[in-house]
Design a protein around this motif. Structure first.
Motif, mmCIF file in Angstrom:
data_model
loop_
_atom_site.group_PDB
_atom_site.id
_atom_site.type_symbol
_atom_site.label_atom_id
_atom_site.label_comp_id
_atom_site.label_asym_id
_atom_site.label_seq_id
_atom_site.Cartn_x
_atom_site.Cartn_y
_atom_site.Cartn_z
ATOM 1 N N GLU A 109 40.440 44.882 40.540
ATOM 2 C CA GLU A 109 39.497 44.131 41.362
ATOM 3 C C GLU A 109 38.179 44.888 41.496
ATOM 4 O O GLU A 109 38.145 46.119 41.407
ATOM 5 N N ASN B 142 43.422 43.571 51.052
ATOM 6 C CA ASN B 142 43.777 42.656 49.961
ATOM 7 C C ASN B 142 42.869 41.433 50.019
ATOM 8 O O ASN B 142 42.017 41.317 50.892
ATOM 9 N N ASN B 143 43.049 40.542 49.044
ATOM 10 C CA ASN B 143 42.310 39.280 48.946
ATOM 11 C C ASN B 143 40.800 39.495 48.785
ATOM 12 O O ASN B 143 40.012 39.235 49.691
ATOM 13 N N LYS C 253 38.701 37.836 47.053
ATOM 14 C CA LYS C 253 37.908 36.597 47.051
ATOM 15 C C LYS C 253 37.367 36.282 48.435
ATOM 16 O O LYS C 253 36.213 35.874 48.595
ATOM 17 N N GLU C 254 38.187 36.451 49.457
ATOM 18 C CA GLU C 254 37.733 36.213 50.826
ATOM 19 C C GLU C 254 36.860 37.362 51.331
ATOM 20 O O GLU C 254 35.866 37.159 52.023
#
Length: 245
Positions: free
Chosen positions: A58, A75-76, A78-79
């Motif tokens: 990432e 984590n995540n 994209k958000e």
């Protein structure tokens, strides 16, 4: 504080790299005019290409707003990248965390003992509001980082030689920092690095653990860099980042 000899940096494509045992710190340049502006398609493509270039899962960054907001990445991605802030702290492996600059100060913090890294965008507002100090405090709070284990890397930015500010802003910095005027300013030319050093020293960061690349984005001629002021507002962006191997 130690100055990093540019000749001792590893080079890869248009990047300058400080290699550590567990963490790499990377400074992009404008060698091939490759910009990392998240606000256009070309920039997003270049950001995405870092996954292949550096073999990571990432690439994480923020919607930078010249604040002192510090976020922890768990984590995540994209958000996360839509959050408004200017510093990222994480202990995740194979994840690039970075800051976009084009005169502002990029700062990377590394704690290899606890496996924690931080990437900071410190413009004059973030510098004035001690965003680097707040990022260190976040590392301590969230991950148990110890001051003696923190290494600090200050990247290319517009330096005191070229960074003139208003008389009003000069007085605000002098009043806030209490740093001797002859150190902090040359006329109305501000040293943002000196402010950051003051915050680091207030936390008792070891002088031998503070590293700076003595490159000015505005007047450096040997290594091509993006400068917002010099280009009169065009949109080339450098990307300074770190990742755990």
């Amino acid at each position: 504080m130690k100055k990093i000899d540019r000749n001792n940096l590893k080079t890869f494509k248009d990047f300058l790299i400080v290699e550590g045992e567990k963490v790499n710190i990377v400074f992009s340049t404008a060698k091939y005019d490759r910009s990392f502006n998240r606000n256009n398609d070309e920039g997003l493509k270049n950001i995405e290409s870092l996954k292949v270039d550096f073999n990571v899962n990432e690439v994480v960054y923020l919607h930078q707003i010249h604040s002192d907001n510090v976020f922890v990445f768990n984590n995540n991605a994209k958000e996360f990248i839509e959050r408004e802030g200017d510093a990222i702290v994480t202990n995740k492996e194979n994840v690039i965390i970075g800051a976009f600059t084009a005169d502002c100060v990029p700062v990377v913090l590394v704690d290899e003992v606890e496996g924690v890294i931080a990437a900071i965008h410190s413009g004059w507002k973030g510098t004035f509001n001690s965003i680097t100090k707040k990022s260190i405090e976040k590392m301590i709070q969230e991950y148990g980082t110890r001051i003696e284990n923190i290494k600090v890397y200050i990247g290319p930015h517009i330096r005191q030689c070229c960074y003139e500010v208003s008389e009003e802003l000069k007085e605000r910095f002098l009043d806030k920092t209490k740093i001797d005027e002859n150190e902090l300013f040359n006329g109305r030319n501000l040293s943002m690095e000196r402010c950051i050093l003051e915050d680091l020293r207030s936390l008792k960061i070891e002088e031998d653990n503070i590293y700076t690349i003595n490159l000015c984005t505005y007047c450096e001629e040997e290594i091509k860099l993006f400068s917002y002021r010099k280009s009169v507002g065009t949109y080339g962006r450098l990307f300074t980042f770190a990742y755990k191997k």
